[in-house]
Design an enzyme around this catalytic site. Structure first.
Site, PDB file in Angstrom:
ATOM      1  N   SER A 188      19.673 -25.080 109.030  1.00  0.00           N
ATOM      2  CA  SER A 188      19.240 -24.688 110.368  1.00  0.00           C
ATOM      3  C   SER A 188      20.003 -23.479 110.893  1.00  0.00           C
ATOM      4  CB  SER A 188      19.385 -25.869 111.330  1.00  0.00           C
ATOM      5  OG  SER A 188      20.710 -26.367 111.314  1.00  0.00           O
ATOM      6  N   ASP A 238      25.520 -17.767 104.965  1.00  0.00           N
ATOM      7  CA  ASP A 238      25.023 -19.134 104.778  1.00  0.00           C
ATOM      8  C   ASP A 238      25.760 -20.082 105.729  1.00  0.00           C
ATOM      9  OD1 ASP A 238      23.675 -21.321 103.755  1.00  0.00           O
ATOM     10  OD2 ASP A 238      24.299 -20.992 101.673  1.00  0.00           O
ATOM     11  N   GLY A 239      25.200 -21.243 105.937  1.00  0.00           N
ATOM     12  CA  GLY A 239      25.856 -22.283 106.723  1.00  0.00           C
ATOM     13  C   GLY A 239      26.792 -23.104 105.849  1.00  0.00           C
ATOM     14  N   ASP A 274      28.651 -27.424 105.698  1.00  0.00           N
ATOM     15  CA  ASP A 274      28.745 -28.755 106.320  1.00  0.00           C
ATOM     16  C   ASP A 274      30.154 -29.032 106.824  1.00  0.00           C
ATOM     17  OD1 ASP A 274      25.990 -29.605 105.770  1.00  0.00           O
ATOM     18  OD2 ASP A 274      26.611 -29.327 103.699  1.00  0.00           O
ATOM     19  N   LYS A 299      29.226 -27.860 101.004  1.00  0.00           N
ATOM     20  CA  LYS A 299      27.859 -27.429 101.242  1.00  0.00           C
ATOM     21  C   LYS A 299      26.904 -28.325 100.466  1.00  0.00           C
ATOM     22  CE  LYS A 299      26.476 -23.263 101.249  1.00  0.00           C
ATOM     23  NZ  LYS A 299      25.611 -23.631 102.379  1.00  0.00           N
ATOM     24  N   GLY A 300      25.630 -28.235 100.840  1.00  0.00           N
ATOM     25  CA  GLY A 300      24.615 -28.996 100.116  1.00  0.00           C
ATOM     26  C   GLY A 300      23.959 -30.071 100.946  1.00  0.00           C
ATOM     27  N   GLY A 352      21.712 -29.687 102.899  1.00  0.00           N
ATOM     28  CA  GLY A 352      20.266 -29.413 102.839  1.00  0.00           C
ATOM     29  C   GLY A 352      19.727 -29.462 101.422  1.00  0.00           C
ATOM     30  N   GLU A 375      22.655 -21.881  96.264  1.00  0.00           N
ATOM     31  CA  GLU A 375      23.594 -21.308  97.240  1.00  0.00           C
ATOM     32  C   GLU A 375      24.887 -20.866  96.559  1.00  0.00           C
ATOM     33  OE1 GLU A 375      22.328 -23.713 101.287  1.00  0.00           O
ATOM     34  OE2 GLU A 375      23.790 -24.604  99.961  1.00  0.00           O
ATOM     35  N   LYS A 395      32.357 -28.292 112.708  1.00  0.00           N
ATOM     36  CA  LYS A 395      32.433 -28.419 111.252  1.00  0.00           C
ATOM     37  C   LYS A 395      33.812 -28.044 110.689  1.00  0.00           C
ATOM     38  CE  LYS A 395      27.513 -27.846 110.508  1.00  0.00           C
ATOM     39  NZ  LYS A 395      26.452 -26.924 110.126  1.00  0.00           N
TER      40      LYS A 395
HETATM   41  C1  5RP Z   1      22.199 -26.511 102.615  1.00  0.00           C
HETATM   42  C2  5RP Z   1      23.552 -26.263 103.177  1.00  0.00           C
HETATM   43  C3  5RP Z   1      23.632 -25.921 104.614  1.00  0.00           C
HETATM   44  O1  5RP Z   1      24.173 -24.645 104.750  1.00  0.00           O
HETATM   45  C4  5RP Z   1      24.486 -26.925 105.318  1.00  0.00           C
HETATM   46  O2  5RP Z   1      23.945 -28.211 105.084  1.00  0.00           O
HETATM   47  C5  5RP Z   1      24.531 -26.654 106.819  1.00  0.00           C
HETATM   48  O3  5RP Z   1      23.279 -26.877 107.380  1.00  0.00           O
HETATM   49  P1  5RP Z   1      22.990 -26.671 108.911  1.00  0.00           P
HETATM   50  O4  5RP Z   1      23.190 -25.232 109.221  1.00  0.00           O
HETATM   51  O5  5RP Z   1      21.547 -27.126 109.088  1.00  0.00           O
HETATM   52  O6  5RP Z   1      23.943 -27.562 109.690  1.00  0.00           O
HETATM   53  O7  5RP Z   1      24.565 -26.301 102.514  1.00  0.00           O
HETATM   54  O8  5RP Z   1      22.264 -26.927 101.275  1.00  0.00           O
END
Ligand code: 5RP
Length: 263
Positions: free
Chosen positions: A35, A89-90, A92, A102-103, A105, A111, A129
């Site tokens: 997101s 990238d985002g 977790d 990460k992961g 999503g 990634e 986070k």
């Molecule tokens: C996807 C990821 C995302 O970057 C991680 O889950 C963060 O997601 P979000 O921005 O929706 O909180 O690693 O595989």
């Protein structure tokens, strides 16, 4: 329809907006998944459409590829781009060494490949986070479907000798069926609670037969952009050991916030 953003979405948006300022004309840019990354793709799309920014994007999932095309970003494969200037990238979780989980999503494999093939990785995140020790967020690992239960048992056995507080692994589900990644694999979420030595764990996990990759990103991230609900952003740089702050102005009547499909 104009969408009203929650404080957490505002935080994600301002982090994404700030990070998009690091994208320069002519760059090859890795586009993350999730997101927060979706906000970044929209912000970069706006720069392409309205400000003539010329870039190519390498998406890290089919979801991101679709969104990037929708907002007008030219997409190429990693093999076509060969090497990237920047990936945004985002994450977790992140710690003070910019080690990441990460992961969440399910896109960790692409990634990690894309981020590793970049001169620079910028993580965009909200403040919640940031952790002292990684591991409260379940660590995703990607496993091939063949013999996944054996891989799971081997991982759980291996975890007994590692510096972690939990050893339980769960198969990620998508409704009644196992979740399937873009590569046709499954995800095991490892409930470790606290990871004492993330670097060691990252190396050992990838030795287990059937494990394709794990969601620990060590020595990959260069900058973290942290967004807050009031529009404040903090940019930390691991190499400079410094941080700076900024305030992002935004209007929820902006075109970016119209008719948003949920990520
Ligand atoms: C996807 C990821 C995302 O970057 C991680 O889950 C963060 O997601 P979000 O921005 O929706 O909180 O690693 O595989």
């Amino acid at each position: 329809m104009v969408v009203e953003l929650s404080p957490i979405d505002r935080a994600k948006f301002v982090a994404a907006k700030k990070a998009s300022e690091f994208v320069e004309d002519g760059m090859r840019v890795g586009l993350g998944t999730g997101s927060t990354a979706a906000w970044m793709v929209r912000c970069v799309g706006e720069l392409v459409r309205d400000h003539g920014l010329r870039i190519v994007g390498v998406p890290t999932s089919t979801r991101t590829a679709e969104l990037a095309r929708d907002v007008g970003i030219k997409i190429v494969s990693l093999d076509e781009a060969k090497w990237l200037d920047l990936t945004i990238d985002g994450a977790d979780e992140f710690d003070d060494e910019f080690s990441l989980i990460k992961g969440g999503g399910g896109a960790l494999l692409q990634e990690k490949i894309v981020a590793t093939a970049s001169d620079q990785m910028i993580v965009i995140t909200d403040a919640a986070k940031e952790v002292e020790n990684l591991g409260a967020f379940p660590l995703p690992i990607e496993v091939i479907p063949f013999g996944w239960q054996t891989s799971k048992a081997l991982v759980e056995e291996m975890l007994i000798s590692m510096d972690v507080l939990g050893q339980q692994a769960g198969l990620r589900m998508d409704g009644d069926a196992p979740f399937v990644t873009d590569e046709g694999n499954h995800i095991l979420d490892l409930h470790l609670k606290r990871i004492g030595k993330p670097r060691d764990l990252a190396l050992v996990l990838n030795q287990v037969p059937g494990v394709v990759e794990n969601g620990l990103f060590i020595d990959i991230c260069d900058k973290v952009v942290i967004g807050f609900g009031d529009g404040k952003v903090e940019v930390r740089d691991i190499h400079e050991g410094a941080s700076s702050e900024d305030q992002i102005q935004f209007l929820e009547t902006d075109n970016l916030f119209r008719d948003l499909d949920d990520e």
